[in-house]
Structure formats: C-alpha cells, structure tokens
Design a protein around this motif. Structure first.
Motif, PDB file in Angstrom:
ATOM      1  N   ASN A   1       0.825  -1.208   0.000  1.00 31.79           N
ATOM      2  CA  ASN A   1       0.000   0.000   0.000  1.00 31.79           C
ATOM      3  C   ASN A   1       0.860   1.259   0.000  1.00 31.79           C
ATOM      4  O   ASN A   1       0.574   2.229  -0.723  1.00 31.79           O
ATOM      5  CB  ASN A   1      -0.930   0.010   1.219  1.00 31.79           C
ATOM      6  CG  ASN A   1      -2.098  -0.944   1.072  1.00 31.79           C
ATOM      7  OD1 ASN A   1      -2.546  -1.232  -0.035  1.00 31.79           O
ATOM      8  ND2 ASN A   1      -2.596  -1.448   2.193  1.00 31.79           N
TER       9      ASN A   1
ATOM     10  N   ASN B   1       1.302   4.148  -3.048  1.00 35.76           N
ATOM     11  CA  ASN B   1       0.974   5.548  -2.783  1.00 35.76           C
ATOM     12  C   ASN B   1       2.191   6.459  -2.754  1.00 35.76           C
ATOM     13  O   ASN B   1       2.096   7.610  -2.322  1.00 35.76           O
ATOM     14  CB  ASN B   1       0.217   5.657  -1.455  1.00 35.76           C
ATOM     15  CG  ASN B   1      -1.148   4.999  -1.526  1.00 35.76           C
ATOM     16  OD1 ASN B   1      -1.806   5.037  -2.555  1.00 35.76           O
ATOM     17  ND2 ASN B   1      -1.563   4.376  -0.428  1.00 35.76           N
TER      18      ASN B   1
ATOM     19  N   ARG C   1       2.193   2.997 -12.329  1.00 38.87           N
ATOM     20  CA  ARG C   1       2.911   2.940 -11.068  1.00 38.87           C
ATOM     21  C   ARG C   1       3.809   1.700 -11.019  1.00 38.87           C
ATOM     22  O   ARG C   1       4.921   1.742 -10.469  1.00 38.87           O
ATOM     23  CB  ARG C   1       1.923   2.927  -9.886  1.00 38.87           C
ATOM     24  CG  ARG C   1       2.587   2.906  -8.515  1.00 38.87           C
ATOM     25  CD  ARG C   1       3.414   4.141  -8.249  1.00 38.87           C
ATOM     26  NE  ARG C   1       4.133   4.052  -6.977  1.00 38.87           N
ATOM     27  CZ  ARG C   1       5.104   4.866  -6.601  1.00 38.87           C
ATOM     28  NH1 ARG C   1       5.507   5.843  -7.422  1.00 38.87           N
ATOM     29  NH2 ARG C   1       5.697   4.720  -5.441  1.00 38.87           N
TER      30      ARG C   1
END
Length: 499
Positions: free
Chosen positions: A289, A293, A349
C-alpha cells in the motif's frame, strides 16, 4: 555489419506517466521512433515482434543484488551469468550489485575486482555500489566514482557515488546480545534469527539515519524496508519534506516471516536474511500500500542465494546461517501480482517502482527506465493476462530453493529486449556471457538533488559541496555523508555485531 533493427508492433507502450497505443522502432540498440502504424524501410533485415493485446514496458532495474558474493564462509550461488540470465527471464534488464571490500582493503581494488568478475559474465547491463566497510581519511578522499558504505552485515550503511549520499541498511548491533541470550536458552533454529532482530531496532536505525541525514542536508536511500515501523518512519519523513527514499524488496512484498517457524529446518533457513522478514502476516500488504501511494519508491530484491547445503552451515547455530534469498527472476511478477492484479496500483505505477524511479534516483534516466526516442532499447513485452506458477523446478536461478514456491502470478514477460537484442522470447534464451555492459552513473541526479541544491542556496543549511569525478581523481566525500558515516561507525564500535 548490417544494422540491428527491431520493430515492436501493436502493443500499448506504458511509461510511468502515461500509456499509449504505439509501435516502437529500434535501431542499433536505441529507440528511434514511438508512434502508431510505424513502417520502417527497408523491410529486409527487420525483426518484428507482435505485441497485440500486450504491454510494452521499460526493462526492470533491480537496485539491490549480491551475485557471486563471498559471505559468511561461502559464496552466493548465483554468479553474474546465472543471475543476470535469470533476470532477463523475469523482465529485468539491469542490476546494481554491491562490491564489498574486506575491512582495510582499497575501495578501488574492490570495485575493479567485482567489475572483473562481472564483465565476462553479465547477460544484461549492470552498475555497482562500492561498500565502505571501514573508515579513515584515506576512504574519505578515495575519489571512487561509485561509493557505497557498509558495516558488518547486520548494520550496514552505504554512501553512493551520487554526491556520496547515504544508502542505509536499517539495523543496529544490539541484536548480537539477544543472539547470545537465545543460544544460551537452547534456541538454535532459524526462528532465533527473527526473535533476535525485531523491528524496533530496524525502526530505530532508520529514524537515527533520517535525523542525521536531514540535519546535514544529505539525501537518504533506505534499502530493504522490511517492517511496518521502519516504513512509517520513512513515510513520516517524506511527509515532512525530507529527501528520503524507501526500497522494499520482492520477498518483503510477497511473503512473511512466519516461515521462520516452519517445522522443516531447510525451509525456515532458506528465508533467513537481514533484516528478517516480518513475522506479522499483514506486513506485505501494508508495504505494498505504501509503495502504491509513493511513500516507498523502488522495489529491489537483495538477491543473495544460498542452497540448502550452504544454509546448513548454521544447522546448530542460527547466527551462522548464511543470510540471503532469491528474488531477481521473480520480482516483476510478484509486484504485478501483489500490486497491480490486486488493484493497489495501476500499470504506470508498476513501471515507476520496478524501473523508472530507480533510473531517476541513480541517474540512469532517461537512457534507462523509459521508452522514448533516444532511450536504450531495454524493453519488455508483458502479458498481463498470462499466469505462471513460481517453482524452484522451473526457475533459472542456480539455487535449489525458491521462497515464492507455489505462488501463482498474473503478469508474465513474453519477450525481453536488452540494448535492442531479443535476449528472451517465449521461454527461449538468446544470451551470451559478457554481452551486458557496465553503466556509469554520473553524480548529482536531478531527481534527488534539485531540492538539496535549493536548500543550500536558500541557506536551509550550510553549503556542503564536493566534486566527484569518474576517473578517481580529486574527489572527496561530501561533509554531510562523511559525518553520517563517521558517527555510524563510531556507534557500531560501541555496539559491535558479532556475525
């Protein structure tokens, strides 16, 4: 000699900032065109790869490997040939390995030794960090082009060539006391390694390095972030505007430290590394996570493989188990499975954390880490719909154990191109030992140093400047990095690591 020409047709070109339907034309190892419906002339001598319904992504960059590494009484199983051959099978087209001199030995000699090992064997491009395993004014003024500081394995810190900024192995020497205590209690198995190296000491070392680095305006790169506590330290520092980057590894994102309590000693020992995998089974998801981010930046592997017989050096004493595990071949698929397929990150990403961010941080960009005109043709055709099951029976690394054994991964490299040459396609290799190249990394990467420079100019801190040259002349370690290394080595002398 005829020119090497390659056309990749019909795919979706994915960079860190955008995805676009386009063909890619490569000539002499460099991307010449990116656009729709390319039709380069003449057609003769042109190799065409069909990428319909597939992604065309920059080749992966593994920022942290230990190939052919003499360590803890043995040498890591994968050398520069088997390791880089496995890398291209997994979609990685460049590695950054560690040259680690013995205490008191010349950094330049270590650099030349590792380069001498790598040059005749590598199947893909590579660069080197050079470890600092001891400290003196001689080290300070060595002028080595790529600088990496390391103190005995459990508490290792690094100074890289990029203005000699610090790469931190987040640990301290307090664990040695616990090791003695556990051994005295009769705990000799791999679980002792995890018990003696809890995440509090990892977090403490990370916090201390962040504080010192920020005080002297020195960038910090934290390798193999393994715990929630250490990751939170990095996240908080980045939220406060500090120039800090965190590198989780494939193993830390894909598996956990409950394996240390496996009843099969060989299985448990195969997972021993430092810092250890977190025994908290929710940690991999937590780290992913943060990676998704942008709280963590890059995925490495710390690939340092030892087979079952080598691990058995510590059969009766966990402090003698050679530390290290695999990941070089499986890194890309593990990140896709746990990151993209799970819905935590998108394809852009994915490219950022497996390639582009590494290229930017280590001053390889845009030659590496991007598909654009003028970039090196290090390219992977990636099938997001295909699956594979990871197994030591089918992997290409030299080790007889795979810590990801049985993991089903969505996302598979169909073809890997290194400098314009198709080196792996549909399970078939086309590699030659020594075809990879050593890649120089100039100092002061803008991605890292723009903020550092601005703070110096705005009197954020005193002006710490130095000049680094690639020919080993007239160079000196920047005062900020020098202070960190001196302080950390003093700390280690007060709390020595015993294995």
């Amino acid at each position: 000699m005829p020119k090497q020409r390659l056309l990749i047709k019909g795919g979706r070109v994915v960079n860190d900032d955008q995805s676009v339907e386009a063909d890619v034309y490569v000539e002499e190892g460099v991307v010449q065109e990116v656009g729709p419906n390319l039709n380069p002339k003449p057609p003769s001598g042109l190799t065409v790869l069909d990428a319909t319904n597939k992604l065309v992504i920059p080749g992966g960059i593994d920022t942290h490997t230990h190939l052919q590494f003499p360590f803890m009484g043995t040498t890591s199983k994968d050398d520069f040939y088997t390791g880089t051959k496995a890398a291209v099978a997994g979609g990685t087209t460049m590695i950054i390995d560690f040259a680690v001199p013995q205490k008191g030995c010349s950094l330049i000699e270590a650099f030349n030794k590792w380069k001498g090992w790598a040059d005749p064997k590598v199947c893909c491009d590579y660069a080197l960090h050079v470890a600092v395993t001891w400290w003196s004014d001689k080290v300070h003024t060595t002028g080595i082009f790529q600088f990496h500081e390391v103190v005995p394995q459990k508490k290792k810190k690094s100074a890289d060539n990029l203005h000699a900024w610090i790469i931190l192995h987040e640990f301290n020497g307090k664990g040695s006391r616990l090791c003695k205590k556990l051994l005295a209690m009769g705990i000799t198995g791999p679980e002792g390694h995890a018990l003696s190296h809890n995440e509090d000491v990892e977090a403490e070392a990370t916090h201390r390095a962040i504080a010192i680095a920020n005080t002297v305006n020195c960038p910090l790169y934290v390798v193999h972030v393994m715990s929630k506590s250490s990751a939170r330290m990095i996240t908080n520092a980045r939220n406060e505007g500090k120039v800090v980057y965190g590198e989780p590894i494939a193993a830390g994102l894909g598996i956990d430290g409950t394996n240390y309590w496996n009843e099969d000693w060989a299985h448990a020992a195969a997972h021993v590394m430092s810092p250890p995998l977190s025994p908290d089974p929710s940690t991999p998801d937590f780290l992913m996570n943060l990676l998704a981010n942008d709280d963590l930046s890059v995925v490495g592997t710390d690939n340092c493989t030892f087979d079952t017989c080598q691990k058995a050096l510590g059969k009766d004493d966990f402090t003698k188990i050679p530390n290290g595990l695999n990941g070089l071949e499986d890194r890309m698929s593990v990140v896709w499975e746990k990151g993209v397929y799970s819905g935590k990150m998108d394809e852009n990403r994915f490219v950022a954390v497996t390639s582009t961010n590494a290229a930017k941080i280590f001053n390889l960009y845009p030659k590496k880490g991007r598909i654009a005109v003028g970039s090196d043709a290090d390219i992977v055709i990636w099938d997001p719909e295909a699956t594979r099951t990871i197994s030591a029976k089918t992997h290409h690394q030299a080790n007889n154990f795979n810590v990801f054994e049985g993991m089903v991964c969505h996302g598979v490299p169909v073809a890997t191109i290194s400098r314009g040459k198709v080196v792996y396609h549909d399970g078939v290799f086309n590699v030659t030992a020594g075809q990879g190249k050593y890649v120089s990394r100039p100092p002061f990467p803008p991605y890292v140093y723009e903020r550092v420079k601005q703070r110096e100019e705005s009197d954020y801190l005193l002006d710490f400047t130095t000049i680094f040259t690639e020919n080993h002349k007239g160079s000196a370690l920047c005062p900020g990095a020098k202070l960190i290394l001196e302080e950390e080595i003093k700390y280690l002398e007060l709390s020595p690591v015993e294995y």
